[in-house]
Write a protein that holds these residues in place. Structure first.
Motif, PDB file in Angstrom:
ATOM      1  N   VAL A 295      17.845 -41.586  21.876  1.00 19.53           N
ATOM      2  CA  VAL A 295      17.097 -41.416  23.122  1.00 19.53           C
ATOM      3  C   VAL A 295      16.040 -40.328  23.021  1.00 19.53           C
ATOM      4  N   VAL A 296      16.466 -39.128  22.597  1.00 24.01           N
ATOM      5  CA  VAL A 296      15.553 -37.982  22.648  1.00 24.01           C
ATOM      6  C   VAL A 296      14.482 -38.060  21.570  1.00 24.01           C
ATOM      7  N   ARG A 297      14.893 -38.239  20.328  1.00 24.88           N
ATOM      8  CA  ARG A 297      13.917 -38.240  19.228  1.00 24.88           C
ATOM      9  C   ARG A 297      12.879 -39.349  19.366  1.00 24.88           C
ATOM     10  N   PRO A 298      13.252 -40.598  19.723  1.00 23.82           N
ATOM     11  CA  PRO A 298      12.230 -41.638  19.921  1.00 23.82           C
ATOM     12  C   PRO A 298      11.407 -41.458  21.198  1.00 23.82           C
ATOM     13  N   GLN A 299      11.770 -40.455  22.044  1.00 23.26           N
ATOM     14  CA  GLN A 299      11.069 -40.181  23.306  1.00 23.26           C
ATOM     15  C   GLN A 299      11.000 -41.432  24.186  1.00 23.26           C
ATOM     16  N   ARG A 300      12.171 -42.032  24.431  1.00 24.25           N
ATOM     17  CA  ARG A 300      12.230 -43.270  25.201  1.00 24.25           C
ATOM     18  C   ARG A 300      11.994 -43.050  26.695  1.00 24.25           C
ATOM     19  N   LEU A 301      12.177 -41.804  27.163  1.00 27.74           N
ATOM     20  CA  LEU A 301      11.973 -41.500  28.572  1.00 27.74           C
ATOM     21  C   LEU A 301      11.042 -40.309  28.706  1.00 27.74           C
ATOM     22  N   ALA A 302      10.273 -40.306  29.801  1.00 33.75           N
ATOM     23  CA  ALA A 302       9.478 -39.121  30.116  1.00 33.75           C
ATOM     24  C   ALA A 302      10.421 -37.975  30.499  1.00 33.75           C
ATOM     25  N   VAL A 303       9.878 -36.773  30.604  1.00 35.86           N
ATOM     26  CA  VAL A 303      10.729 -35.596  30.740  1.00 35.86           C
ATOM     27  C   VAL A 303      11.534 -35.614  32.030  1.00 35.86           C
ATOM     28  N   GLU A 304      10.900 -35.858  33.187  1.00 34.37           N
ATOM     29  CA  GLU A 304      11.630 -35.836  34.471  1.00 34.37           C
ATOM     30  C   GLU A 304      12.700 -36.918  34.547  1.00 34.37           C
ATOM     31  N   PRO A 305      12.375 -38.188  34.221  1.00 34.52           N
ATOM     32  CA  PRO A 305      13.440 -39.203  34.207  1.00 34.52           C
ATOM     33  C   PRO A 305      14.567 -38.888  33.230  1.00 34.52           C
ATOM     34  N   LEU A 306      14.220 -38.270  32.088  1.00 33.66           N
ATOM     35  CA  LEU A 306      15.245 -37.895  31.110  1.00 33.66           C
ATOM     36  C   LEU A 306      16.192 -36.866  31.703  1.00 33.66           C
ATOM     37  N   LEU A 307      15.650 -35.881  32.407  1.00 29.63           N
ATOM     38  CA  LEU A 307      16.485 -34.838  33.010  1.00 29.63           C
ATOM     39  C   LEU A 307      17.415 -35.431  34.059  1.00 29.63           C
ATOM     40  N   LEU A 308      16.876 -36.298  34.918  1.00 23.94           N
ATOM     41  CA  LEU A 308      17.692 -36.895  35.981  1.00 23.94           C
ATOM     42  C   LEU A 308      18.763 -37.814  35.402  1.00 23.94           C
ATOM     43  N   ALA A 309      18.389 -38.626  34.416  1.00 25.51           N
ATOM     44  CA  ALA A 309      19.374 -39.510  33.776  1.00 25.51           C
ATOM     45  C   ALA A 309      20.471 -38.699  33.097  1.00 25.51           C
ATOM     46  N   ALA A 310      20.089 -37.609  32.452  1.00 31.19           N
ATOM     47  CA  ALA A 310      21.073 -36.753  31.776  1.00 31.19           C
ATOM     48  C   ALA A 310      22.064 -36.170  32.774  1.00 31.19           C
ATOM     49  N   ALA A 311      21.556 -35.725  33.924  1.00 30.06           N
ATOM     50  CA  ALA A 311      22.432 -35.134  34.940  1.00 30.06           C
ATOM     51  C   ALA A 311      23.434 -36.154  35.463  1.00 30.06           C
ATOM     52  N   VAL A 312      22.968 -37.390  35.699  1.00 26.32           N
ATOM     53  CA  VAL A 312      23.853 -38.443  36.204  1.00 26.32           C
ATOM     54  C   VAL A 312      24.904 -38.806  35.161  1.00 26.32           C
ATOM     55  N   VAL A 313      24.479 -38.953  33.904  1.00 27.93           N
ATOM     56  CA  VAL A 313      25.405 -39.328  32.823  1.00 27.93           C
ATOM     57  C   VAL A 313      26.460 -38.245  32.623  1.00 27.93           C
TER      58      VAL A 313
ATOM     59  N   THR B  34      29.883 -37.423  28.536  1.00 28.64           N
ATOM     60  CA  THR B  34      29.415 -36.091  28.934  1.00 28.64           C
ATOM     61  C   THR B  34      28.538 -35.478  27.853  1.00 28.64           C
ATOM     62  N   SER B  35      28.959 -35.556  26.612  1.00 29.98           N
ATOM     63  CA  SER B  35      28.198 -34.980  25.509  1.00 29.98           C
ATOM     64  C   SER B  35      26.864 -35.695  25.324  1.00 29.98           C
ATOM     65  N   PHE B  36      26.854 -37.007  25.541  1.00 33.97           N
ATOM     66  CA  PHE B  36      25.623 -37.779  25.453  1.00 33.97           C
ATOM     67  C   PHE B  36      24.623 -37.278  26.498  1.00 33.97           C
ATOM     68  N   GLY B  37      25.111 -37.079  27.737  1.00 38.56           N
ATOM     69  CA  GLY B  37      24.244 -36.592  28.802  1.00 38.56           C
ATOM     70  C   GLY B  37      23.747 -35.179  28.555  1.00 38.56           C
ATOM     71  N   ALA B  38      24.626 -34.299  28.071  1.00 37.64           N
ATOM     72  CA  ALA B  38      24.241 -32.908  27.812  1.00 37.64           C
ATOM     73  C   ALA B  38      23.172 -32.828  26.721  1.00 37.64           C
ATOM     74  N   ALA B  39      23.283 -33.692  25.698  1.00 38.07           N
ATOM     75  CA  ALA B  39      22.284 -33.700  24.628  1.00 38.07           C
ATOM     76  C   ALA B  39      20.926 -34.156  25.131  1.00 38.07           C
ATOM     77  N   MET B  40      20.898 -35.037  26.136  1.00 34.24           N
ATOM     78  CA  MET B  40      19.637 -35.459  26.733  1.00 34.24           C
ATOM     79  C   MET B  40      19.045 -34.381  27.628  1.00 34.24           C
ATOM     80  N   ALA B  41      19.905 -33.586  28.262  1.00 35.70           N
ATOM     81  CA  ALA B  41      19.440 -32.621  29.261  1.00 35.70           C
ATOM     82  C   ALA B  41      18.712 -31.437  28.633  1.00 35.70           C
ATOM     83  N   THR B  42      19.219 -30.939  27.509  1.00 39.09           N
ATOM     84  CA  THR B  42      18.686 -29.691  26.941  1.00 39.09           C
ATOM     85  C   THR B  42      17.193 -29.770  26.627  1.00 39.09           C
TER      86      THR B  42
END
Length: 401
Positions: free
Chosen positions: A277-295, A318-326
């Motif tokens: 998710v993060v390395r390929p930059q599949r989401l813009a920053v704001e959607p990534l943050l919100l998706a990470a929080a929900v996950v 949980t770990s998947f979401g935390a890795a997206m959030a940082t």
């Protein structure tokens, strides 16, 4: 010989961020490798487990003042200087620790002198190694440019995660040769990284845009609170694993094995999030943050359920979401603050989150028992979700203007 030297000076070693990820991995190896060695360290030094826990905590808490300072240094002297200083400090700290432990084990030095030496080794560690990850992140973003910053952050985070994943089995493997082998391995490993880093070009700092500040201001607090809440939630979740598994499994050996598997699964899930998710930059920053929080909140709900399958599934989610959030909140911070200072402040906020967890755990366990820790982590994730939602709505409203 001169032509070989010229080739080396012209960066025969490629300008790859994976070398910086290798440097970051040393931090993960050192942190988790020492945890594996604790029983041997207690036996060899005759210092209690609480003394060793205090020494480890002392070194980690020094990241609090030092990380933000190294962030400022990286903008003045360059990231190569900070990474090199961190590697030298890493080497010195573990060398001093190995010598002191050897002296205590052989009864060459007394407990008081040994304790002073160990405190000194952790002082070196905390004041120098605290600059490693912020400088590596900043250097990687400088190399990647403004469009590839998320991928650069994911590369450094992947190195740190690999170090945390490989640290325990690596330490356990070399323990078979000598009780001090893991510490000497940690002391010698930076030598290879130093040789490789010496051939790297010190990339110039990225220019500060009109939206970026060069000093702290109150508008950064929501993003720094996200870093604090995430660190507190993940730390509380990890501490809550033992009582959660203990409710289901009775044998102490079985509890330890399940915790080891759970932490390994968490590290693997973190790597998956960074690569998929993060390395390929599949989401813009704001959607990534919100998706990470929900996950992350969804994963902790699963863990609170309390049965063994839900613990395994929940820690992976949980770990998947935390890795997206940082990287999401770090990139949002870098839109408002120069990246060197931003990386340092994020590291400081993470340390504050670990400290907050250390303060809350005894309070929560005394009031509602050890089994409330996962629930506390879930509450922290809900607060994270609320702040993330507010931050995204605020960014959207500002963008609309």
């Amino acid at each position: 010989m001169e032509s070989i030297a010229n080739l080396f000076n012209l960066r025969l070693i490629s300008k790859s961020n994976w070398l910086l990820a290798l440097c970051a991995s040393l931090l993960g190896i050192g942190q988790n490798g020492l945890l594996v060695m604790l029983p041997q360290l207690v036996a060899m030094t005759n210092l209690t487990l609480s003394v060793w826990a205090g020494l480890l905590l002392f070194g980690s808490m020094l990241f609090l003042p030092a990380s933000s300072w190294w962030g400022r240094v990286s903008e003045v002297k360059g990231c190569k200087f900070v990474v090199t200083a961190s590697l030298v400090g890493y080497l010195l700290s573990f060398s001093v620790m190995a010598l002191v432990v050897s002296g205590l084990s052989a009864k060459i030095i007394g407990p008081a002198t040994g304790l002073v030496g160990l405190i000194f080794s952790r002082l070196i560690y905390g004041l120098t190694v605290s600059g490693m990850v912020p400088a590596a992140q900043t250097w990687a973003m400088q190399r990647a440019g403004s469009e590839k910053r998320m991928a650069a952050l994911a590369t450094i985070s992947s190195g740190l995660s690999c170090g945390r994943l490989l640290g325990p089995p690596l330490a356990a493997l070399v323990l078979g040769f000598h009780p001090l082998a893991p510490i000497w391995l940690m002391a010698l490993a930076p030598l290879i990284a130093l040789l490789l880093i010496s051939g790297q070009y010190n990339d110039p700092p990225l220019t500060t845009t009109q939206h970026q500040s060069t000093c702290f201001h109150m508008g950064l607090l929501p993003l720094l609170s996200l870093a604090l809440l995430l660190a507190a939630a993940i730390s509380m979740m990890q501490i809550g694993l033992a009582p959660a598994v203990g409710k289901i499994v009775t044998l102490s050996d079985a509890i330890s094995h399940h915790i080891a598997w759970l932490l390994s699964l968490a590290a693997m899930s973190t790597l998956l999030a960074q690569f998929l998710v993060v390395r390929p930059q599949r989401l813009a920053v704001e959607p990534l943050l919100l998706a990470a929080a929900v996950v992350m909140a969804a994963g902790l709900i699963m863990m609170v359920c309390g049965n063994l399958p839900s613990l395994y599934a929940g820690i992976a989610v949980t770990s998947f979401g935390a890795a997206m959030a940082t990287p999401a909140y770090q990139l949002l911070l870098n839109q408002k603050l120069s990246i060197g200072k931003g990386a340092g402040l994020i590291a400081t906020s993470h340390t504050l989150g670990y400290g907050l967890c250390a303060l809350l755990v005894p309070l929560m366990t005394s009031v509602s028992g050890q089994h409330s820790l996962l629930a506390g982590a879930f509450v922290a994730s809900l607060l994270f979700l609320m702040v993330a939602l507010w931050q995204v709505l605020r960014s959207t409203s500002h963008g609309a203007r």
